[in-house]
Write an enzyme that holds these catalytic residues in place. Structure first.
Site, short mmCIF file in Angstrom:
data_model
loop_
_atom_site.label_atom_id
_atom_site.label_comp_id
_atom_site.label_asym_id
_atom_site.label_seq_id
_atom_site.Cartn_x
_atom_site.Cartn_y
_atom_site.Cartn_z
N ASP A 13 0.93 -1.12 0.01
CA ASP A 13 0.25 0.15 0.03
C ASP A 13 0.73 0.90 0.11
O ASP A 13 0.68 2.30 1.02
CB ASP A 13 -1.23 -0.14 1.39
N LYS A 16 2.15 1.93 -5.17
CA LYS A 16 2.55 1.74 -6.15
C LYS A 16 1.38 1.85 -7.21
O LYS A 16 2.04 2.17 -8.27
CB LYS A 16 2.69 0.55 -5.67
N GLY A 40 -4.46 -4.78 -4.66
CA GLY A 40 -5.16 -3.56 -4.81
C GLY A 40 -4.54 -2.41 -5.05
O GLY A 40 -4.44 -2.20 -4.33
N HIS A 41 -4.14 -2.25 -6.70
CA HIS A 41 -3.70 -0.83 -7.02
C HIS A 41 -5.05 0.06 -7.40
O HIS A 41 -5.84 -0.39 -7.97
CB HIS A 41 -2.99 -0.66 -8.47
N GLN A 224 2.28 -6.00 -3.44
CA GLN A 224 2.29 -6.01 -1.72
C GLN A 224 3.79 -5.02 -1.55
O GLN A 224 4.29 -4.09 -2.28
CB GLN A 224 2.18 -7.23 -1.59
#
Ligand code: IMP
Length: 423
Positions: A13, A16, A40-41, A224
């Site tokens: 988180d 990225k 989750g991006h 991650q």
């Protein structure tokens, strides 16, 4: 830009997705090489929010190719859904811009059930997983009983292998007191997803090698973060893949000497979701950031734990990944603070530690040693260049880079593409 591996240098988180999206403008190909839809991006383009879980963020730019590599564990039903969601937002997703490795392992419903049951059975010692079945899917891969995309595309073979796997896993689920899975139902759901994904599946190694030979630029987007790495992270409070730079090579089939650069991404502070030690955790900072509506997970919506910047861990992340350049995100989250702390060392009894101890119990006993930096107490979200930033913000950013041992090249002051400062 050359071939670049982008890694999270904290606990995930780090922002990225936004940096990847920004760098993708210059890349030809964007590769995802590990993890699954536990990631989750979040990317905001022209006011539209996109949350990507498995498909590389390069999909949001025209004429870029995206690759889901062999090192990913892929839930075919979730990927098909993600593709639909993107198409509904008028994003083109075809074989021209998305390829999926035939060697990627697939996540099945028993992986998700086992993930959940193992967490429940651990009680207060739970890992705090995303419950997406990531650990059990990688477990099957390593135990050599996993099913891969190539199996999924051969219905007869898939049926046989799935029936056998479900039989074995139902016995385990029964021991947990869970209703057994219906093989026919799973088969129908997965074979339907297989037909949607079939056009995208190929030998991505060959595609990437050709791209390397043609000197096309590749961006490897890490999922991650370093301290969630199965080998180097705060085990067992980690994910089940190699999130550090080496994972990009094994997870894509591109050899190490074809990589030109590693870019580490950190937040201007630290966050962590799930359980596990977090030396610089700070409740006041968490309350402040949550009060601003920040730091809620994009995959599970969970509130992230927040703390001061931890240069001990980022120094170690620098070593593990060979970080050449640093991108620092979320600077604007600290805009209101009069004083900002940075952890420069850990104290363990009489010992002063420069890098975190490998042993979890020792890490839990470490006390962070801080320096204090003056805050800037003015908004930074409109800064377009480094010099637009308040002096104290510039000094703070330089200090973080110096302590991490990398060259600062990007600073981010908000979620939008335009709120990115290139140094
Ligand atoms: P898993 O990957 O779902 O097995 O979860 C293992 C640990 O990694 C948990 O602490 C999760 O919160 C964490 N984790 C997994 N994916 C992400 C991510 O994308 N960002 C931050 N933490 C993650």
């Amino acid at each position: 830009m050359a071939n670049t591996i982008l890694v999270g240098a904290q606990w995930g988180d780090e922002g990225k997705g936004k940096i990847i999206d920004f760098l993708t403008e210059r890349a030809d190909i964007v590769v995802r090489s590990q993890g699954g839809n536990n990631a989750g991006h979040t990317v905001i383009v022209d006011g539209v929010k996109y949350v990507l879980h498995l498909i590389p963020s390069g999909i949001l730019r025209r004429s870029k190719k995206c690759v889901i590599g062999n090192g990913v564990v892929l839930d075919p039903v979730a990927v098909a859904k993600e593709i639909h969601g993107l198409r509904e937002k008028k994003v083109k997703v075809t074989r021209d811009n998305l390829l999926i490795s035939d060697c990627a392992h697939i996540v099945l419903p028993y992986h998700r059930s086992l993930d959940e049951q193992r967490e429940l059975s651990k009680g207060k010692n739970k890992i705090g997983t995303t419950k997406r079945g990531i650990g059990p899917a990688y477990g099957d891969k390593i135990a050599r009983v996993g099913l891969r995309m190539s199996d999924l595309l051969q219905p007869e073979l898939f049926r046989t292998k799935l029936a056998q796997r479900i039989k074995e896993n139902n016995a385990t689920l029964k021991a947990f007191g869970v209703k057994p899975l219906n093989a026919k139902k799973v088969e129908a759901e997965y074979l339907a997803a297989a037909e949607e994904l079939r056009p995208f599946v190929t030998n991505t190694v060959v595609f990437l090698h050709k791209a390397v030979a043609e000197k096309r630029e590749i961006l490897f987007e890490g999922a991650q973060g370093t301290f969630l790495d199965i080998d180097h992270g705060t085990y067992p409070y980690v994910t089940s893949s190699n999130t550090t730079a080496g994972g990009a090579c094994t997870g894509s089939g591109v050899p190490p000497h074809r990589i030109d650069k590693v870019l580490g991404v950190v937040k201007a502070y630290t966050t962590r979701v799930g359980e596990g030690p977090f030396p610089t955790e700070n409740q006041d900072l968490s309350d402040m950031l949550h009060g601003m509506g920040r730091e809620f997970g994009s995959t599970t919506g969970r509130a992230r734990r927040c703390g001061w910047f931890d240069a001990v861990s980022t120094r170690y992340a620098g070593m593990l990944n060979g970080i050449d350049e640093l991108a620092i995100t979320n600077l604007d989250g600290l805009d209101s603070l009069p004083v900002i702390k940075i952890c420069t060392h850990y104290q363990l009894g009489r010992k002063k530690l420069e890098v975190p101890p490998g042993d979890l119990d020792l890490l839990k006993k470490c006390t962070p040693v801080y320096i204090e930096m003056p805050g800037w107490q003015q908004p930074t979200h409109e800064a377009k260049t480094f010099n637009d930033l308040p002096k104290n913000a510039r000094v703070y950013l330089k200090k973080l880079a110096e302590l991490t041992g990398a060259k600062l090249t990007i600073a981010s002051v908000g979620p939008n593409r335009e709120q990115t400062i290139l140094l």
